[in-house]
Design a protein around this motif. Sequence first.
Motif, PDB file in Angstrom:
ATOM      1  N   LEU A   1      -4.964  -8.820   8.286  1.00 58.71           N
ATOM      2  CA  LEU A   1      -4.524  -8.052   9.373  1.00 58.71           C
ATOM      3  C   LEU A   1      -5.477  -7.601  10.229  1.00 58.71           C
ATOM      4  O   LEU A   1      -6.452  -7.501  10.003  1.00 58.71           O
ATOM      5  N   ASP A   2      -5.146  -7.758  11.533  1.00 54.49           N
ATOM      6  CA  ASP A   2      -6.056  -7.043  12.575  1.00 54.49           C
ATOM      7  C   ASP A   2      -6.218  -5.596  12.383  1.00 54.49           C
ATOM      8  O   ASP A   2      -5.357  -4.990  12.414  1.00 54.49           O
ATOM      9  N   ASP A   3      -7.549  -5.096  12.676  1.00 53.37           N
ATOM     10  CA  ASP A   3      -7.612  -3.857  12.219  1.00 53.37           C
ATOM     11  C   ASP A   3      -7.450  -2.773  13.246  1.00 53.37           C
ATOM     12  O   ASP A   3      -7.671  -1.687  13.340  1.00 53.37           O
ATOM     13  N   ILE A   4      -7.347  -3.242  14.627  1.00 54.11           N
ATOM     14  CA  ILE A   4      -7.085  -2.597  15.784  1.00 54.11           C
ATOM     15  C   ILE A   4      -5.529  -2.414  15.868  1.00 54.11           C
ATOM     16  O   ILE A   4      -4.970  -1.138  16.030  1.00 54.11           O
ATOM     17  N   PHE A   5      -4.773  -3.405  16.085  1.00 53.42           N
ATOM     18  CA  PHE A   5      -3.545  -3.384  16.252  1.00 53.42           C
ATOM     19  C   PHE A   5      -2.434  -3.104  14.916  1.00 53.42           C
ATOM     20  O   PHE A   5      -1.311  -2.903  15.312  1.00 53.42           O
ATOM     21  N   VAL A   6      -2.934  -3.209  13.583  1.00 53.37           N
ATOM     22  CA  VAL A   6      -2.163  -3.022  12.518  1.00 53.37           C
ATOM     23  C   VAL A   6      -2.714  -1.690  11.968  1.00 53.37           C
ATOM     24  O   VAL A   6      -3.880  -2.004  11.355  1.00 53.37           O
ATOM     25  N   THR A   7      -2.007  -0.647  12.182  1.00 53.75           N
ATOM     26  CA  THR A   7      -2.754   0.570  11.560  1.00 53.75           C
ATOM     27  C   THR A   7      -2.211   0.899  10.203  1.00 53.75           C
ATOM     28  O   THR A   7      -2.766   1.783   9.413  1.00 53.75           O
ATOM     29  N   GLU A   8      -0.973   0.495   9.870  1.00 52.51           N
ATOM     30  CA  GLU A   8      -0.254   0.997   8.799  1.00 52.51           C
ATOM     31  C   GLU A   8      -0.386  -0.136   7.786  1.00 52.51           C
ATOM     32  O   GLU A   8       0.321  -1.373   8.002  1.00 52.51           O
ATOM     33  N   ILE A   9      -1.234  -0.115   6.806  1.00 50.43           N
ATOM     34  CA  ILE A   9      -1.374  -1.190   5.848  1.00 50.43           C
ATOM     35  C   ILE A   9      -0.261  -1.263   4.834  1.00 50.43           C
ATOM     36  O   ILE A   9       0.036  -0.259   4.111  1.00 50.43           O
ATOM     37  N   PRO A  10       0.357  -2.217   4.626  1.00 50.55           N
ATOM     38  CA  PRO A  10       1.585  -2.482   3.685  1.00 50.55           C
ATOM     39  C   PRO A  10       1.120  -2.563   2.434  1.00 50.55           C
ATOM     40  O   PRO A  10      -0.075  -3.170   2.283  1.00 50.55           O
ATOM     41  N   GLN A  11       1.873  -2.260   1.736  1.00 51.82           N
ATOM     42  CA  GLN A  11       1.833  -2.766   0.210  1.00 51.82           C
ATOM     43  C   GLN A  11       2.532  -3.836  -0.382  1.00 51.82           C
ATOM     44  O   GLN A  11       3.554  -4.201  -0.129  1.00 51.82           O
ATOM     45  N   ILE A  12       1.539  -5.016  -0.873  1.00 48.38           N
ATOM     46  CA  ILE A  12       2.326  -6.188  -1.171  1.00 48.38           C
ATOM     47  C   ILE A  12       1.583  -6.438  -2.524  1.00 48.38           C
ATOM     48  O   ILE A  12       0.529  -6.072  -3.083  1.00 48.38           O
ATOM     49  N   ASP A  13       2.180  -7.509  -3.318  1.00 47.23           N
ATOM     50  CA  ASP A  13       1.802  -8.062  -4.543  1.00 47.23           C
ATOM     51  C   ASP A  13       0.912  -9.189  -4.238  1.00 47.23           C
ATOM     52  O   ASP A  13       1.113 -10.574  -4.133  1.00 47.23           O
ATOM     53  N   GLY A  14      -0.316  -8.644  -3.757  1.00 48.48           N
ATOM     54  CA  GLY A  14      -1.367  -9.880  -3.251  1.00 48.48           C
ATOM     55  C   GLY A  14      -2.674  -9.276  -2.677  1.00 48.48           C
ATOM     56  O   GLY A  14      -2.776  -8.163  -3.085  1.00 48.48           O
ATOM     57  N   GLN A  15      -3.400 -10.002  -1.998  1.00 46.58           N
ATOM     58  CA  GLN A  15      -4.652  -9.414  -1.106  1.00 46.58           C
ATOM     59  C   GLN A  15      -4.335  -9.015   0.291  1.00 46.58           C
ATOM     60  O   GLN A  15      -3.851 -10.009   0.893  1.00 46.58           O
ATOM     61  N   ILE A  16      -4.838  -7.936   0.560  1.00 48.46           N
ATOM     62  CA  ILE A  16      -4.996  -7.906   2.259  1.00 48.46           C
ATOM     63  C   ILE A  16      -6.191  -7.724   2.624  1.00 48.46           C
ATOM     64  O   ILE A  16      -7.182  -7.129   2.023  1.00 48.46           O
ATOM     65  N   TYR A  17      -6.804  -8.227   3.557  1.00 52.89           N
ATOM     66  CA  TYR A  17      -7.929  -8.064   4.292  1.00 52.89           C
ATOM     67  C   TYR A  17      -7.796  -7.568   5.665  1.00 52.89           C
ATOM     68  O   TYR A  17      -6.896  -8.163   6.477  1.00 52.89           O
TER      69      TYR A  17
END
Length: 191
Positions: free
Chosen positions: A97-113
């Motif tokens: 995810l881009d850290d400027i335009f994506v501000t609400e981090i979703p919950q997933i069964d996996g990895q998020i960067y």
Amino acid sequence: MSNRFEIRVAGSGGQGVILAAVILGEAAALHSDTLNSVQSQAYGPEARGGAAKSEVIYDTAPIDYPKATSPNFQLILTQKACDSYIGDTAKGATVILDDIFVTEIPQIDGQIYHLPIVRTAREKIGREIVVNMVALGTAARFLEEKKLLAPSAIKQTILARVPKGTEELNAKAFDEGYSIMDEALKKQPLK
């Protein structure tokens, strides 16, 4: 035997998400002896600012369906795209995810960067127009880690496709993106 791997690049019109996925598809088609690839795209009626997504399927077997149903890897550049497309992420997938335009981090069964893709294009390269090349650099490092595609295949495809005279700019953006993901993987290795 199928080894289907689904990729989605999503954001807004003008961020180059269609071109990014075209390059990921071409890189596999032109530079891999084992992968088949197909690319598809969808975007809103607006030329800039509307929703856009593009998908690439890699498989060692013939590809029977050209669209992603449960992406194994998503590269998402806006909150709207995240809200729209995160729900069908495959179990155990990786999402950047881009850290400027994506501000609400979703919950997933996996990895998020959560990475500075747009910020890198703006601040390190000085041209937001290359945000897709920074994003491709992050994708290249991920695909290398998954042993799917060599970064050189993606970089060669970029250099063959970008307008003459912009090769150095685009290569620099790609390299910065690769470095961002490389650092992220040192802190949070893939599971």
